[in-house]
Design a protein around this motif. Structure first.
Motif, short mmCIF file in Angstrom:
data_model
loop_
_atom_site.label_atom_id
_atom_site.label_comp_id
_atom_site.label_asym_id
_atom_site.label_seq_id
_atom_site.Cartn_x
_atom_site.Cartn_y
_atom_site.Cartn_z
N LYS A 88 0.83 -1.21 0.00
CA LYS A 88 0.00 0.00 0.00
C LYS A 88 0.86 1.26 0.00
O LYS A 88 0.72 2.15 -0.86
CB LYS A 88 -0.91 0.00 1.23
N SER A 89 1.74 1.32 0.96
CA SER A 89 2.57 2.52 1.07
C SER A 89 3.44 2.70 -0.16
O SER A 89 3.65 3.81 -0.64
CB SER A 89 3.45 2.45 2.31
N THR A 90 3.96 1.60 -0.66
CA THR A 90 4.82 1.68 -1.84
C THR A 90 4.06 2.28 -3.01
O THR A 90 4.56 3.17 -3.71
CB THR A 90 5.32 0.28 -2.21
N TYR A 138 2.08 10.98 4.78
CA TYR A 138 2.82 9.73 4.82
C TYR A 138 2.53 8.96 6.08
O TYR A 138 2.12 9.51 7.10
CB TYR A 138 4.33 9.99 4.72
N GLN A 139 2.81 7.65 5.99
CA GLN A 139 2.59 6.78 7.15
C GLN A 139 3.49 7.20 8.31
O GLN A 139 3.06 7.29 9.44
CB GLN A 139 2.87 5.34 6.74
N GLU A 140 4.76 7.44 7.99
CA GLU A 140 5.65 7.94 9.03
C GLU A 140 5.45 9.45 9.05
O GLU A 140 5.36 10.09 8.01
CB GLU A 140 7.11 7.63 8.70
N MET A 149 -4.13 9.52 2.32
CA MET A 149 -3.86 9.44 3.76
C MET A 149 -3.42 8.02 4.08
O MET A 149 -4.21 7.09 3.99
CB MET A 149 -5.12 9.79 4.55
N ASP A 150 -2.13 7.89 4.43
CA ASP A 150 -1.59 6.56 4.72
C ASP A 150 -1.65 6.35 6.23
O ASP A 150 -0.83 6.89 6.98
CB ASP A 150 -0.15 6.47 4.20
N GLU A 151 -2.63 5.62 6.67
CA GLU A 151 -2.86 5.36 8.10
C GLU A 151 -2.84 6.62 8.95
O GLU A 151 -2.05 6.72 9.88
CB GLU A 151 -1.84 4.35 8.62
N PRO A 152 -3.71 7.57 8.65
CA PRO A 152 -3.68 8.82 9.41
C PRO A 152 -4.21 8.62 10.82
O PRO A 152 -3.92 9.38 11.72
CB PRO A 152 -4.62 9.74 8.62
MG LIG Z 1 2.47 1.15 4.96
#
Ligand SMILES: [Mg+2]
Ligand SMILES: Nc1ncnc2c1ncn2[C@@H]1O[C@H](COP(=O)(O)OP(=O)(O)OP(=O)(O)O)[C@@H](O)[C@H]1O
Ligand SMILES: Nc1ncnc2c1ncn2[C@@H]1O[C@H](COP(=O)(O)OP(=O)(O)OP(=O)(O)O)[C@@H](O)[C@H]1O
Ligand SMILES: [Mg+2]
Lengths: 310, 322, 324, 501
Positions: D48-50, D90-92, D166-169
């Motif tokens: 997903k993040s990629t 981003y997730q981070e 939104m990556d895991e907000p």
């Molecule tokens: Mg991820």
């Protein structure tokens, strides 16, 4: 508050007594080129020892081998309100603006050990010292005496760019060039480091092998390294000349490892400096250039010299 | 109200700023000693003698804030100082000579920047190498001989005094201070420096041209160092390869003592000025008090290690306190 | 890695991992062509001896850098230890002087670590300036102790045979200092790769917070890091002054940069966590060979600065290029 | 809602990407419609993040096409994509810690913002518009994790985006903040802005996503309207097998006291006293910033405390450092795995074996074979997806990284396992495995302290719940006998207010 020394005549009465002077002693400053250098550390001790004889109290300021720090030290001495400044310069050109300022406020300026350039001598009152050119010349003379028929020698310089290194090198080569003594290799060091002198000597031995008849090393402690390298290579009859006449040089000459040391006498130099300053302050005329002669010390005459304290 | 806030702000800076407190402490100590420390001549001299290092420090601050480090400033200072004198001795007008010297700085800065930014090398070590290289270059072009300046006007640039009291050098230092302070605080360039120093990746993803910017900080730092070199040559009226020996470390150290973080993103030129003042006041004060050289050296070491330790300790306490 | 190692692969690894080897090879080749005496036994013997002091300091520095710190205090420390140890030979005798010198080194190193730990300096930069300050302090102490003058081993009336042996003695064709180095290298290699503390140091360099939370005694590993560095500096000091037979109070000048140079050119990264003592050996060899070669080729001291700087830049640059 | 013309704003076709050792994306195709919330779910490492990083220009795709707003996108960069109307959270977390909130929101746009004052004014307006009252002059480093998250969202909003990823907000938001976020999302949707929403929390997905894409192992498994999914259907597609329950049954053999904490005080904590029973899972509930992390860090010896007494099995123990805690049988899985948990440049092996040196050293020497055994055992037991144990832990996905840390401690057979947000950013399958592990520890006579911002998780897994508010314990509950509202009341500190009034 207090007035600035530049406006030296505006002292109002009733203020704190000026700190620069006590009842008996006048304050002077000796600015050492680098206290980490033993010859200069020794000179500063001599100043502290003999100042009282001339009614002076001496402040020692260390320029830490840095031309910029040296001008700062001069200005600091001015701010302290000293009567006279003695400078052992790191860089004879760089010190001039600061000394000019000192002279403007009426401070007596004496050069110690190295003189200002010939056209800039009005920035000081007098000079006392050996001429490092002469040290180089004397070393050259020692070689000429030893090898009238010519020889191959190598030269190991002091810290490259350092005033003493430059003058010893120049003086030496002025005399040697044109004679039948060949300087087959020369290299200066990064610092006055014995280890570096030793490594350079080792590498010179590899390169030139038995061709080397003599070595001129700019300072006796460097010569210690040179001697170690020669001993390791089993080269016994090499003529080693050093400058300084410090304890190491003296010992090495006595033991026969070093052939000649060119000795500079800091005690005489100091006393002469103090004497000059006293005279200038008292309004007497003095000789501007005072060379303290260099002694060529070898095994033959070493007994006639008192062993140095440094 | 406003006054009170400013006061509170000052107090906060004071407690956060070990260097500032150290300077104050030393100034107080000097109050209780009978010396000529508090004369206008000496105070100006103190500023004057710190000025060149401060100028260098202001340039370094920009690089440090942007997360870099520059240990080549000593080399830049020396080479540009020699270049300016060599050119003038060949009858090139002062201003052109100075411009050329600054150009030298720009070139070195560009190389430093290119290597660290575009080739992703470690700036700490690359600039250390560059510093060595420049020292060698300086020795080569002078043959390791100091070269005196033959143009009598050059010396006046740094050695003159405004109203016969304020040294020109101090004025130059203050101008550099103001300019760089303005740049860092109030321009897009400056704020972006803080951003890339604070977090390079984040800045990159936020569309800051991180590479060009970081490169620019190196160029700026080196040009400022070159200016420092020109001023040094003017002050000493000569150029030599031996001037810059320990400059780079001392200046970087002063900047960090002042409170600019080596990690980037934190600090500014006021802090750096104070950091350098610590050394200046200490040196001047100890000379005034007639403290022996070796003891002075030890004191300096203790002050450096001490302030940095205190600073780290404060940060550790803060970490633990939250 | 258990993959097949064929010739091509080895060359690839050398180019990507041990570029310093290529540098050394080139330096050797060029010098050997221009000055055949370079390969003479006498010169190799010289290189072996010139190698002695720096490698000791650099090996110590390797651990500091792997641990994510840096130690600039070696310059002052080396001077202090050298003047103290050489002065103690006459009043106390050789073995006590030697032991005290080593203890002094370990103590100074430990003192550094105490400062770093108590102040909570977590970053390389903080450590850099703390140890720079300490270097100035140690250097000042060396000046005070010696009164600014050079201490002579040859001027000492006591027996200095042990030190002479360290400085110029031989075991077979190897110099004593080189044999010492080999022994210590083995010890340190085993320490780094096979012991708990060695691993702890690497982990500390990798991520201090994580290491601490995982129960790694990071304060102890910092203490080890600096104590090793101090001890190795003491060994370097002893090898150095035994070799030149004198100790000036500024004898250590430049050792900090040269040691860092050796470690980094060898390929240990300043980021911490990664590196090896073996790499440092190569790095040191390059540094020493460089000045040896330049001396032999009769290149002036200016060039030496330029070459050192250029090689440092080149090494780092090439090393980085292949990582891109 | 009337049906607008459902126009495709983003079209991803056959995009592939591989990293050394993994094919992170394999022929992925997704269409995102204008004005919709498009959920993306999948296990850890599903890619997903990629995929999102390829869209935003952080990574470059190897093949395939991406068409955004009618234009084919080639080799874009983060700023280009932002300017073209595609921004990403981003997730981070992606903020500059050393700068102020305001400057972070307008990072890199200082000039457009008319200097410092303009930046802060505009930032304040924007923050207020989403109901956030953070001082724009505050440094980001002084914010709590959730506040940082809000700032990030604000930053994304500050661009005129057509699509926000939104990556895991929500992974560190409290319930209230989550509500705010949902409002914002609805608001954006109304303005015709599309949102790609990645989350492991299926409640959220069902709550407000219009369309959902399920990914597994770099493939798109399915894309359809949310209403066409059932929960178990979606989970089955994500993990490739069926999971009956999201939570295992909680342990029920609670025994006598194992750990007792008496009057724990720090700058942030006040008089914390509680007991932990053998075989129990104790949940700590509170808002982010309430001090839950501080409590466990203090117990674990990671922070300085002003005063505390710890008793294990009724015996006083002194814990000053994490090592002491470890020796006393405790284990802590910290909340920030990258900064506090992992040594990123090191291998999976070294990371797993980090806390087990007693086992693998003899007279201070390492036994490499034991180390390998340990790592392999844990990788197998926890199902860590890694090419080999020599792989650098840096290149693992978030969930697998977390498993490495858990594995590190499990190897020690800890009696007291402290888990601080253990399932943050972890997929359903892995979560379940972690719950089972917690249960196993509890049932084998140990105990677990569980900190989590996901209330259902705490309520379903713990035997007892403590609520924390502003550094104080405000209540103790049996989670089976209360409603979430009652707990949140105490966690919000409302009980206190009522007493006063
Ligand atoms: Mg991820
Ligand atoms: N920079 C990288 N280098 C090498 N491999 C990577 C890198 N980034 C991701 N990967 C790998 O690509 C795969 C997909 O990772 P990605 O981060 O996209 O997963 P994800 O679906 O976001 O998982 P999570 O839910 O845990 O965040 C994983 O196997 C991961 O290990
Ligand atoms: N690095 C830091 N520097 C300064 N302040 C911080 C830092 N980290 C956290 N804080 C402050 O401490 C408070 C607690 O933050 P944090 O989110 O870590 O709390 P917590 O107790 O861990 O929350 P939770 O209850 O979710 O575990 C926040 O309000 C924040 O302002
Ligand atoms: Mg927390």
């Amino acid at each position: 508050g207090k007035t600035t020394p530049t406006e030296s005549t505006t002292d109002t009465p009733g203020e704190d007594t000026p700190v620069g002077t006590t009842d008996e002693f006048e304050k002077i400053a000796f600015i050492v080129a680098d206290m980490a250098n033993e010859s200069q550390a020794f000179a500063s001790k001599q100043f502290q020892q003999y100042a009282k004889d001339y009614n002076f109290e001496v402040v020692i300021l260390d320029a830490k081998g840095d031309a910029q720090a040296e001008t700062q030290a001069v200005k600091n001495a001015i701010a302290q309100g000293v009567k006279a400044i003695f400078v052992n310069p790191n860089d004879i050109n760089a010190i001039i603006p600061a000394l000019t300022e000192a002279k403007q406020v009426g401070i007596v300026v004496g050069m110690f050990s190295s003189d200002l350039p010939a056209d800039k001598t009005d920035a000081r009152d007098f000079f006392v010292g050996v001429n490092d050119n002469m040290a180089g010349e004397a070393a050259a003379q020692a070689f000429l005496n030893k090898f009238p028929d010519g020889a191959n020698i190598v030269e190991i310089g002091g810290q490259s760019g350092h005033d003493a290194q430059i003058k010893r090198h120049d003086g030496f080569n002025n005399i040697i060039s044109g004679t039948n003594i060949n300087v087959i290799d020369f290299k200066a060091t990064n610092t006055w480091s014995t280890a570096e002198a030793m490594a350079i000597m080792e590498d010179m031995i590899v390169k030139n092998g038995d061709e080397i008849d003599g070595v001129f090393c700019h300072w006796d402690n460097g010569a210690t390294g040179v001697i170690q390298a020669l001993m390791a290579a089993d080269m016994k009859d090499v003529f080693v000349v050093g400058v300084d006449g410090c304890r190491a040089g003296f010992n090495q000459v006595t033991s026969g490892d070093q052939s000649v040391t060119i000795m500079q006498n800091f005690t005489t130099m100091t006393q002469k400096s103090l004497e000059m300053a006293r005279k200038v302050i008292d309004g007497e005329a003095v000789e501007q250039q005072n060379f303290v002669p260099l002694d060529i010390v070898d095994i033959g005459n070493i007994d006639t010299f008192t062993a140095p304290e440094w | 109200m406003n006054n009170f806030n400013t006061f509170k702000k000052l107090l906060k800076i004071a407690t956060k700023q070990k260097a500032f407190l150290a300077v104050i402490a030393m100034l107080v100590i000097m109050l209780f000693n009978q010396t000529n420390f508090y004369t206008s001549y000496n105070l100006f001299d103190l500023m004057n003698s710190s000025s060149i290092l401060m100028i260098l420090a202001f340039g370094v601050t920009v690089v440090l804030v942007a997360g870099g480090v520059d240990l080549s400033i000593g080399g830049v200072m020396v080479v540009s100082g020699i270049v300016v004198i060599k050119l003038m001795n060949n009858n090139i007008p002062i201003w052109i000579a100075i411009l050329c010297a600054l150009l030298v700085g720009a070139v070195v800065g560009t190389i430093n920047g290119y290597l660290t930014v575009y080739q992703k090398t470690e700036p700490f070590i690359i600039t250390l190498g560059m510093g060595m290289l420049l020292t060698g270059v300086a020795q080569m072009i002078t043959d390791a001989h100091p070269i005196p300046c033959t143009n009598p006007d050059f010396s006046k640039i740094a050695n003159g005094k405004l109203f016969n009291t304020i040294p020109h050098l101090v004025i130059v230092m203050i101008i550099v201070f103001l300019v760089i302070h303005w740049v860092l605080r109030y321009t897009s360039f400056g704020r972006n420096c803080y951003a890339i120093g604070g977090d390079y990746e984040v800045a990159k993803y936020s569309g800051i041209n991180v590479r060009r910017l970081k490169m620019a900080t190196f160029v700026l730092c080196s040009v400022v160092a070159a200016l420092g070199g020109v001023m040094l040559s003017s002050m000493l009226n000569s150029g030599s390869s031996t001037y810059g020996d320990t400059t780079a470390l001392v200046v970087n150290c002063g900047v960090v003592v002042g409170g600019t973080s080596f990690a980037g993103g934190i600090g500014g030129v006021p802090q750096s000025a104070i950091g350098l003042l610590v050394f200046g006041v200490l040196q001047n004060g100890m000379n005034m008090l007639g403290i022996a050289s070796y003891i002075q050296i030890i004191c300096q070491g203790i002050v450096i290690a001490g302030i940095i330790c205190l600073d780290c300790y404060g940060r550790k306490r803060r970490r633990e306190a939250v | 890695m258990s993959e097949q190692l064929n010739g091509k692969k080895i060359i690839q690894i050398i180019f990507s991992e041990y570029l310093v080897l290529v540098g050394i090879a080139m330096l050797v080749l060029v010098t050997a062509i221009l000055e055949p005496k370079f390969l003479s036994p006498q010169n190799l013997n010289n290189v072996m001896r010139q190698f002695g002091p720096l490698i000791m300091v650099a090996l110590g520095m390797t651990f500091v850098i792997i641990g994510g710190f840096i130690d600039l205090s070696v310059a002052g420390m080396l001077s202090l230890i050298a003047v103290v140890t050489i002065s103690l030979i006459e009043p106390l005798g050789q073995v006590p002087a030697l032991l005290i010198g080593l203890c002094l080194g370990a103590f100074c190193g430990y003192l550094n670590s105490v400062l770093v730990v108590i102040s909570g300096a977590m970053t390389q930069a903080e450590a850099l300036f703390i140890t720079y300050g300490m270097s100035v302090v140690y250097g000042g102490l060396a000046l005070i102790f010696s009164g600014g003058s050079t201490k002579q081993m040859s001027g000492i009336k006591a027996d200095t045979s042990l030190f002479k042996e360290i400085g110029s003695g031989n075991i077979g064709i190897l110099s004593v200092s080189f044999v010492m180095f080999l022994g210590i290298l083995v010890l340190l290699y085993v320490f780094q790769n096979k012991t708990f503390m060695g691993r702890a140091i690497c982990l500390t360099g990798g991520n201090k917070t994580a290491a601490k939370l995982a129960g790694i005694p990071i304060n102890r590993s910092i203490a080890f890091i600096y104590t090793i560095s101090g001890f190795m500096t003491a060994l370097g000091a002893i090898v150095l002054f035994s070799r030149v037979t004198t100790a000036s109070p500024v004898i250590g000048k430049g050792y900090e940069t040269n040691a860092i140079l050796a470690v980094v050119v060898g390929g240990t990264t300043l980021v911490g966590g990664k590196g090896s003592v073996l790499r440092t050996v190569l790095g040191t060899l390059l540094v020493i060979l460089m000045s040896n070669c330049l001396n032999l080729l009769g290149v002036s001291v200016y060039m030496q600065y330029i070459m050192k700087g250029a090689i440092l830049i080149l090494a780092i640059w090439l090393d980085n290029r292949k990582q891109l | 809602m009337e049906k607008k013309k459902q126009e495709v704003i983003l079209s991803i076709k056959d995009v592939s990407k591989s990293f050394p050792g993994v094919k992170a994306l394999d022929q992925v195709s997704i269409d995102v419609l204008r004005g919709t919330v498009h959920g993306v779910v999948g296990e850890n490492g599903a890619g997903k993040s990629t995929l999102m990083k390829i869209l935003s220009g952080v990574f470059q795709k190897e093949s395939g096409t991406v068409i955004f707003d009618g234009e084919t996108i080639k080799n874009t960069s983060p700023i280009q994509s932002m300017k073209s109307g595609l921004s990403i959270i981003y997730q981070e977390l992606n903020l500059v810690n050393t700068m102020s909130v305001g400057e972070n929101i307008y990072l890199g746009r200082f000039r457009e913002m008319d200097g410092m004052r303009g930046t802060h004014t505009k930032a304040k307006e924007l923050l207020e518009s989403i109901g956030c009252t953070i001082d724009t002059y505050k440094l980001v480093s002084e914010l709590s994790v959730s506040e940082k998250q809000m700032v990030e969202i604000t930053k994304a909003l500050s661009f005129d985006s057509k699509l926000i990823i939104m990556d895991e907000p929500s992974s560190s938001l409290t319930a209230d903040e989550m509500k705010e976020l949902v409002n914002i999302i609805h608001h954006l949707k109304e303005q015709g802005i599309s949102i790609i929403y990645i989350s492991h929390k299926l409640d959220e997905i069902f709550d407000f996503c219009d369309i959902v894409t399920v990914m597994r192992d770099g493939h798109v498994i399915d894309t359809k309207p949310t209403s066409a999914f059932t929960r178990s259907d979606m989970i089955a597609k994500m993990v490739g097998r069926t999971i009956e329950n999201e939570y295992p049954e909680r342990p029920h053999c609670v025994g006598e006291t194992l750990l007792e904490v008496r009057s724990l005080n720090t700058n942030k904590l006040h008089d914390i006293s509680f007991e932990l029973k053998k075989g129990e899972i104790l949940g700590l509930v509170g808002l982010v910033g309430a001090g839950r992390t501080e409590i466990v860090r203090a117990i674990f010896g990671a922070d300085k405390v002003k005063g505390q007494q710890l008793f294990i099995d009724g015996k006083l123990v002194k814990i000053n450092k994490p090592i002491d805690a470890k020796n006393a049988g405790m284990a802590l899985v910290p909340e920030d795995r990258k900064l506090q948990g992992l040594v990123l440049p090191f291998s999976v092996e070294a990371n797993i074996s980090m806390a087990s040196f007693e086992k693998m050293t003899k007279f201070g020497f390492l036994k490499r074979s034991t180390e390998k055994e340990i790592a392999e055992r844990q990788v197998k037991a926890l199902g860590v997806k890694t090419p080999s144990i020599k792989t650098k832990v840096k290149s693992l996905s978030g969930g697998n990284q977390q498993k490495c840390i858990v594995g590190r401690w499990l190897e020690n057979n800890p009696r007291i396992l402290i888990l601080d947000e253990p399932t943050r950013g972890i997929d359903v399958g892995a979560k379940y495995e972690i719950y089972v592990l917690m249960k196993q520890i509890a049932e084998s006579g140990g105990s677990v302290i569980l900190i989590s911002s996901e209330l259902p998780e705490v309520l379903n897994m713990s035997n007892r719940v403590l609520t924390i508010n502003e550094g104080r314990i405000t209540g103790e509950f049996n989670p089976q006998a209360v409603t979430p509202d009652q707990i949140m009341e105490k966690a919000l500190g409302l009980g206190k207010e009522e007493l006063k009034s």
